[in-house]
Scaffold this motif. Structure first.
Motif, PDB file in Angstrom:
ATOM      1  N   LYS A 140       0.803  -1.227   0.000  1.00 40.64           N
ATOM      2  CA  LYS A 140       0.000   0.000   0.000  1.00 40.64           C
ATOM      3  C   LYS A 140       0.835   1.276   0.000  1.00 40.64           C
ATOM      4  CE  LYS A 140      -4.009  -1.987   2.380  1.00 40.64           C
ATOM      5  NZ  LYS A 140      -4.913  -1.870   3.553  1.00 40.64           N
ATOM      6  N   ASN A 141       2.170   1.148   0.044  1.00 42.07           N
ATOM      7  CA  ASN A 141       3.027   2.327   0.141  1.00 42.07           C
ATOM      8  C   ASN A 141       2.622   3.193   1.330  1.00 42.07           C
ATOM      9  OD1 ASN A 141       4.153   1.419  -2.219  1.00 42.07           O
ATOM     10  ND2 ASN A 141       4.034   3.371  -3.298  1.00 42.07           N
ATOM     11  N   SER A 142       2.568   2.575   2.499  1.00 38.91           N
ATOM     12  CA  SER A 142       2.202   3.306   3.704  1.00 38.91           C
ATOM     13  C   SER A 142       3.135   2.910   4.840  1.00 38.91           C
ATOM     14  CB  SER A 142       0.742   3.033   4.101  1.00 38.91           C
ATOM     15  OG  SER A 142       0.571   1.683   4.495  1.00 38.91           O
ATOM     16  N   ALA A 143       3.171   3.762   5.848  1.00 35.50           N
ATOM     17  CA  ALA A 143       4.035   3.527   7.003  1.00 35.50           C
ATOM     18  C   ALA A 143       3.246   3.739   8.287  1.00 35.50           C
ATOM     19  CB  ALA A 143       5.238   4.459   6.966  1.00 35.50           C
ATOM     20  N   ARG A 144       3.478   2.862   9.248  1.00 36.65           N
ATOM     21  CA  ARG A 144       2.868   3.014  10.559  1.00 36.65           C
ATOM     22  C   ARG A 144       3.740   3.956  11.381  1.00 36.65           C
ATOM     23  NH1 ARG A 144       4.408   0.944  15.275  1.00 36.65           N
ATOM     24  NH2 ARG A 144       2.902   0.712  16.976  1.00 36.65           N
ATOM     25  N   VAL A 145       3.163   5.064  11.832  1.00 34.25           N
ATOM     26  CA  VAL A 145       3.927   6.041  12.606  1.00 34.25           C
ATOM     27  C   VAL A 145       3.196   6.338  13.915  1.00 34.25           C
ATOM     28  CG1 VAL A 145       4.958   7.105  10.568  1.00 34.25           C
ATOM     29  CG2 VAL A 145       2.825   8.015  11.482  1.00 34.25           C
ATOM     30  N   ILE A 146       3.973   6.767  14.900  1.00 31.01           N
ATOM     31  CA  ILE A 146       3.409   7.207  16.162  1.00 31.01           C
ATOM     32  C   ILE A 146       3.481   8.729  16.165  1.00 31.01           C
ATOM     33  CG2 ILE A 146       3.533   7.099  18.676  1.00 31.01           C
ATOM     34  CD1 ILE A 146       2.847   4.462  17.316  1.00 31.01           C
ATOM     35  N   ARG A 147       2.328   9.353  16.103  1.00 29.82           N
ATOM     36  CA  ARG A 147       2.269  10.796  15.984  1.00 29.82           C
ATOM     37  C   ARG A 147       2.258  11.448  17.353  1.00 29.82           C
ATOM     38  NH1 ARG A 147       0.506  11.760   9.990  1.00 29.82           N
ATOM     39  NH2 ARG A 147       2.575  12.669  10.168  1.00 29.82           N
ATOM     40  N   LYS A 148       2.182  12.767  17.372  1.00 29.10           N
ATOM     41  CA  LYS A 148       2.126  13.494  18.639  1.00 29.10           C
ATOM     42  C   LYS A 148       0.962  12.981  19.472  1.00 29.10           C
ATOM     43  CE  LYS A 148       4.352  17.858  17.441  1.00 29.10           C
ATOM     44  NZ  LYS A 148       4.205  19.336  17.385  1.00 29.10           N
ATOM     45  N   GLY A 149       1.197  12.893  20.780  1.00 24.95           N
ATOM     46  CA  GLY A 149       0.169  12.348  21.650  1.00 24.95           C
ATOM     47  C   GLY A 149       0.137  10.839  21.632  1.00 24.95           C
TER      48      GLY A 149
END
Length: 367
Positions: A220-229
């Motif tokens: 899917k050309n996506s990345a799992r990220v942990i955002r602010k909060g």
């Protein structure tokens, strides 16, 4: 599971908390589920400046960790204004920086007055002086901010030219310097992948640093990220970024001698005969961007300016502010609106080169 950088921030946070009053630690514990460790560390650094000012003004004699709640309750508004004055004229803080520090103090004092309570169910403090202090007025409107940003980001042909410069042209520039050329040959694929990834996704520096190999969805050309909060989200990135990433992954394990348990996506070579490859630090990525930006002839470029460059192109090609807000992880749509005010005829050139998959319906993505 915490990343290496999160663990580092946590250690720094615990270290500075030992220097601060007990009620600050209690407040930080209260906020840990809502804010990232990096944000909490910045709060504590701001508190340390404030409490050190209290001692320097002889409002308290002794270690800052011993400053009692009763002193906070008796602070006068004029004294706090004096602290803000010192931030501006002695520490040369900008108004926006002063507002950030004031916001941190307001949050702490609000906790002490309205949330925390002692064994008698009474608030820690009854009088909150910070509630009387107003933020500095920031006269910059969105268009002014956008105009200032415009000369410091990549526009039009510069977008692809900078990526190409990192991937190929920098080597030609330093070929007569054996040390620089060799270092570039070792890290060319990695550096290209990092630059391309930021330009093709708009991720924050911390989000890029904390990426693991398992976070990438290669279909899917996506990345799992942990955002602010500490909010988990899947973010799309461009096909060009995926191509550059795959080139880097072909050499990652062998060239950097990566051990199997090291899941960091972007790594640095081992240092010393017994050293191990390690996750690239935020400062390492900042320095490599600065190096290429200066050689490219645009020294104002930074990781954050690359993020701005992505956002400008995304808005031009897709023209969907809510989707852009989600892609960037902004909590306020007002922040995203800045990009609607950047005006440059060269932006149209970028449209044909823009290659970002259309996001799936909101219900199918993991917020």
């Amino acid at each position: 599971m915490a990343t290496e950088s999160q663990q580092l921030y946590y250690k720094k946070l615990q270290s500075i908390l030992k220097e601060l009053p007990w009620y600050v630690k209690e407040y930080i514990d209260h906020k840990q589920r809502k804010l990232s460790t990096a944000s909490l560390l910045n709060y504590c650094l701001d508190y340390k400046i404030f409490f050190n000012w209290i001692v320097s003004e002889q409002l308290f004699s002794g270690p800052i960790k011993d400053i009692p709640l009763s002193l906070l309750e008796t602070l006068k508004a004029q004294q706090v204004e004096g602290f803000l004055y010192s931030l501006k004229y002695e520490l040369n803080n900008k108004d926006i920086t002063i507002n950030r520090k004031l916001s941190a103090l307001k949050s702490l004092f609000n906790y002490l007055q309205n949330i925390a309570e002692n064994s008698d169910l009474e608030p820690y403090i009854h009088r909150n002086v910070m509630a009387k202090i107003e933020f500095n007025e920031l006269n910059l409107n969105l268009e002014t901010i956008a105009n200032k940003m415009e000369g410091k980001i990549l526009l039009g042909d510069e977008y692809e030219n900078f990526r190409k410069f990192v991937a190929q042209d920098y080597g030609e520039l330093v070929k007569d310097n054996k040390k620089l050329w060799n270092f570039y040959q070792v890290n060319r694929e990695r550096d290209t992948a990092i630059i391309s990834f930021i330009l093709g996704s708009g991720l924050r520096l911390s989000e890029v640093v904390n990426l693991n190999i398992d976070d990438i969805d290669y279909v899917k050309n996506s990345a799992r990220v942990i955002r602010k909060g500490n909010k988990e989200q899947y973010v799309y990135f461009s096909k060009i970024a995926m191509d550059d990433l795959e080139e880097y992954l072909k050499i990652r394990e062998s060239r950097y001698e990566v051990e199997k348990q090291n899941k960091a996506l972007f790594v640095a070579a081992a240092v010393g005969p017994k050293g191990k490859s390690r996750r690239l630090t935020p400062r390492s990525i900042e320095k490599l961007v600065e190096k290429y930006a200066k050689a490219f002839g645009k020294p104002s470029l930074s990781v954050h300016k690359l993020r701005h460059s992505f956002a400008t192109r995304y808005h031009t090609e897709i023209n969907d502010v809510p989707k852009l807000r989600r892609q960037l992880g902004h909590s306020s749509i007002q922040t995203t609106m800045i990009y609607t005010h950047i005006r440059n005829q060269d932006l149209k050139i970028a449209v044909d080169q823009m290659d970002i998959p259309e996001p799936e319906p909101e219900g199918k993505t993991d917020e």
